[in-house]
Structure formats: C-alpha cells, structure tokens
Enzyme design. Structure first.
Site, mmCIF file in Angstrom:
data_model
loop_
_atom_site.group_PDB
_atom_site.id
_atom_site.type_symbol
_atom_site.label_atom_id
_atom_site.label_comp_id
_atom_site.label_asym_id
_atom_site.label_seq_id
_atom_site.Cartn_x
_atom_site.Cartn_y
_atom_site.Cartn_z
ATOM 1 C CB SER A 59 -0.869 0.003 1.255
ATOM 2 O OG SER A 59 -1.536 1.244 1.382
ATOM 3 C CE1 TYR A 72 -3.816 -2.055 5.041
ATOM 4 C CE2 TYR A 72 -3.357 0.238 4.510
ATOM 5 C CZ TYR A 72 -3.634 -1.048 4.107
ATOM 6 O OH TYR A 72 -3.741 -1.345 2.772
HETATM 7 N N1 NAP Z 1 -8.767 -1.047 -1.213
HETATM 8 C C1 NAP Z 1 -7.766 -0.197 -1.081
HETATM 9 O O1 NAP Z 1 -7.946 1.048 -1.125
HETATM 10 C C2 NAP Z 1 -6.371 -0.698 -0.898
HETATM 11 C C3 NAP Z 1 -5.334 0.243 -0.945
HETATM 12 C C4 NAP Z 1 -4.032 -0.200 -0.782
HETATM 13 C C5 NAP Z 1 -3.767 -1.542 -0.589
HETATM 14 N N2 NAP Z 1 -4.794 -2.416 -0.546
HETATM 15 C C6 NAP Z 1 -4.465 -3.829 -0.317
HETATM 16 O O2 NAP Z 1 -5.069 -4.614 -1.321
HETATM 17 C C7 NAP Z 1 -5.273 -5.945 -0.810
HETATM 18 C C8 NAP Z 1 -6.700 -6.352 -1.130
HETATM 19 O O3 NAP Z 1 -7.579 -5.491 -0.409
HETATM 20 P P1 NAP Z 1 -9.063 -5.178 -0.881
HETATM 21 O O4 NAP Z 1 -9.232 -3.705 -0.818
HETATM 22 O O5 NAP Z 1 -9.386 -5.908 -2.131
HETATM 23 O O6 NAP Z 1 -9.841 -5.763 0.364
HETATM 24 P P2 NAP Z 1 -11.052 -6.822 0.481
HETATM 25 O O7 NAP Z 1 -12.040 -6.572 -0.574
HETATM 26 O O8 NAP Z 1 -11.459 -6.794 1.912
HETATM 27 O O9 NAP Z 1 -10.306 -8.183 0.171
HETATM 28 C C9 NAP Z 1 -9.368 -8.672 1.097
HETATM 29 C C10 NAP Z 1 -9.115 -10.133 0.773
HETATM 30 O O10 NAP Z 1 -8.166 -10.618 1.736
HETATM 31 C C11 NAP Z 1 -8.688 -11.811 2.304
HETATM 32 N N3 NAP Z 1 -8.294 -11.908 3.705
HETATM 33 C C12 NAP Z 1 -8.383 -10.944 4.671
HETATM 34 N N4 NAP Z 1 -7.945 -11.421 5.844
HETATM 35 C C13 NAP Z 1 -7.562 -12.701 5.623
HETATM 36 C C14 NAP Z 1 -7.019 -13.729 6.456
HETATM 37 N N5 NAP Z 1 -6.764 -13.515 7.750
HETATM 38 N N6 NAP Z 1 -6.760 -14.927 5.893
HETATM 39 C C15 NAP Z 1 -6.998 -15.149 4.581
HETATM 40 N N7 NAP Z 1 -7.521 -14.224 3.746
HETATM 41 C C16 NAP Z 1 -7.795 -13.017 4.262
HETATM 42 C C17 NAP Z 1 -10.202 -11.680 2.203
HETATM 43 O O11 NAP Z 1 -10.750 -12.954 2.214
HETATM 44 P P3 NAP Z 1 -12.292 -13.149 2.715
HETATM 45 O O12 NAP Z 1 -13.139 -12.433 1.739
HETATM 46 O O13 NAP Z 1 -12.433 -14.630 2.713
HETATM 47 O O14 NAP Z 1 -12.345 -12.532 4.071
HETATM 48 C C18 NAP Z 1 -10.364 -10.982 0.854
HETATM 49 O O15 NAP Z 1 -10.336 -11.930 -0.199
HETATM 50 C C19 NAP Z 1 -4.970 -5.869 0.680
HETATM 51 O O16 NAP Z 1 -3.673 -6.372 0.907
HETATM 52 C C20 NAP Z 1 -5.031 -4.372 0.986
HETATM 53 O O17 NAP Z 1 -4.246 -3.997 2.081
HETATM 54 C C21 NAP Z 1 -6.090 -2.038 -0.686
#
Ligand code: NAP
Length: 181
Positions: A59, A72
C-alpha cells in the site's frame, strides 16, 4: 500474487494493541506464510526455464503517518521491506519480486471507511493498472499517480513539517467523526 490483507484502524482514546497485532498478523505474517508454498512453486517454474514473478500487494498508505493507521501503516511498511529484501535474495535465482502500492481502491475493505478518500479508483481500474505494470516488466507499481506522487512529495518534507500536517489532519478527522456521531 499475494493480495489478501486487512485494514483495522486504531481508536486512540481506546488504545488496543490487538489492532496492531491483527494488521501485522494478516498482512505480514500471513504473506510470509503463503511463501512456504509459493516459493517452492516459483523455484519449480524457474527449473523448467519459465519466468517466475512474485507479486506482493502492499500500500502507499505508510508513506505518510496517517492518524488511526498505526497498525495498517506499520504492517505495510514491514511488508514492503520484506518484499524488497526478498527481491535482493531471489534475484540470483531469477525470481522477480514486484511490489504493488495502491492508493484508495473501491472494495469491501474501503466501503467501511468513514472519511473522504481522494482519487478513489474502481477495483477494475486498479486491476488494469496492475496487469499493465506487470506486462511492462515494472517491479514497482504505484497508482493513481496523482495520489502517490502527492504522498511521496509530502513524505519527503522535513519531519517537523510532516508531524504538524499529520497532527492537524488527525485532529480534523477526529472532529469530523465527533460531529457525524
Ligand atoms: N482497497 C484499497 O484502497 C487498498 C489500498 C491499498 C492496498 N490495498 C491492499 O489490497 C489488498 C486487497 O484489499 P481489498 O481492498 O481488495 O480488500 P477486500 O475486498 O477486503 O479483500 C481482502 C481479501 O483478503 C482476504 N483476507 C483478509 N484477511 C484474511 C485472512 N486472515 N486470511 C486469509 N484471507 C484473508 C479476504 O478474504 P475473505 O473475503 O475470505 O475474508 C479478501 O479476499 C490488501 O492487501 C489491501 O491492504 C487495498
């Protein structure tokens, strides 16, 4: 592509170290554990003479000390260091390590956020930018540029200035939260 992650914010009035632990456990230790399986698979790929790339989704949030993001931000700073050090260790084996540093992307994770998210992009847009960066052979993929360049510029200011800006943003966001209940 190791993408799974969480984002838990700290409420400083009710400080709880479990918030820090949960972020680090999922984002750093979780990713490290995935490598128990991914690394042998990547090595088998190299042994077959095929290109092997490990992508770690970090991130850009940790480039500036945002209030409430202690857990975070610390987890993504650690994850990025982990990825960069892995890049050094795996380069002689011909395994590339790519770091993805998004700004705000509209996903279930950010749908929970109760604050304005500048330059929010859709998940489809984010996926397209990641695929594009990978096709071009980039090992650092950060987007959207307007957001990441601003953060980079802010992060390069003297620490005293960063501290004043960060404290003022945290204070403003706490006031807004209290007003909105
Ligand atoms: N969205 C943003 O603005 C943003 C910005 C920067 C970085 N990111 C990064 O992008 C990545 C994806 O995030 P997202 O925004 O797509 O979030 P999201 O929609 O909440 O997806 C997160 C994913 O991670 C899985 N996950 C979470 N905790 C877990 C655990 N303890 N064990 C196994 N799987 C787990 C979830 O699985 P389940 O659905 O089964 O819970 C889900 O598939 C993350 O690393 C996040 O930090 C996101």
């Amino acid at each position: 592509i190791l993408n799974a992650g969480t984002c838990e914010y700290l409420e400083i009035a009710n400080y709880d170290s479990a918030v820090i632990e949960n972020n680090i456990s999922t984002n750093v230790v979780g990713t490290a554990r995935c490598l128990d399986i991914a690394l042998p698979a990547l090595r088998r790929t190299v042994a077959k003479g095929q290109p092997a790339t490990l992508v770690i989704v970090s991130s850009s949030a940790w480039w500036f000390p945002f209030g409430r993001a202690e857990g975070y931000g610390a987890s993504k700073a650690a994850l990025t260091y982990f990825a960069h050090a892995l890049r050094a260790d795996l380069a002689p084996e011909g395994i590339d390590v790519v770091v993805v540093s998004p700004g705000f992307v509209k996903t279930p994770l950010t749908d929970r956020n109760d604050f304005p998210m500048p330059f929010l992009v859709s998940a489809e847009d984010a996926a397209g930018r990641i695929v594009n960066g990978l096709r071009k052979g980039r090992n650092e993929i950060a987007f959207p540029k307007r957001f990441t360049w601003t953060l980079k510029a802010l992060g390069a200011l003297p620490q005293g200035l960063i501290d004043r800006m960060a404290a003022s943003m945290s204070h403003k966001s706490r006031n807004e939260q209290e007003t909105n209940g």
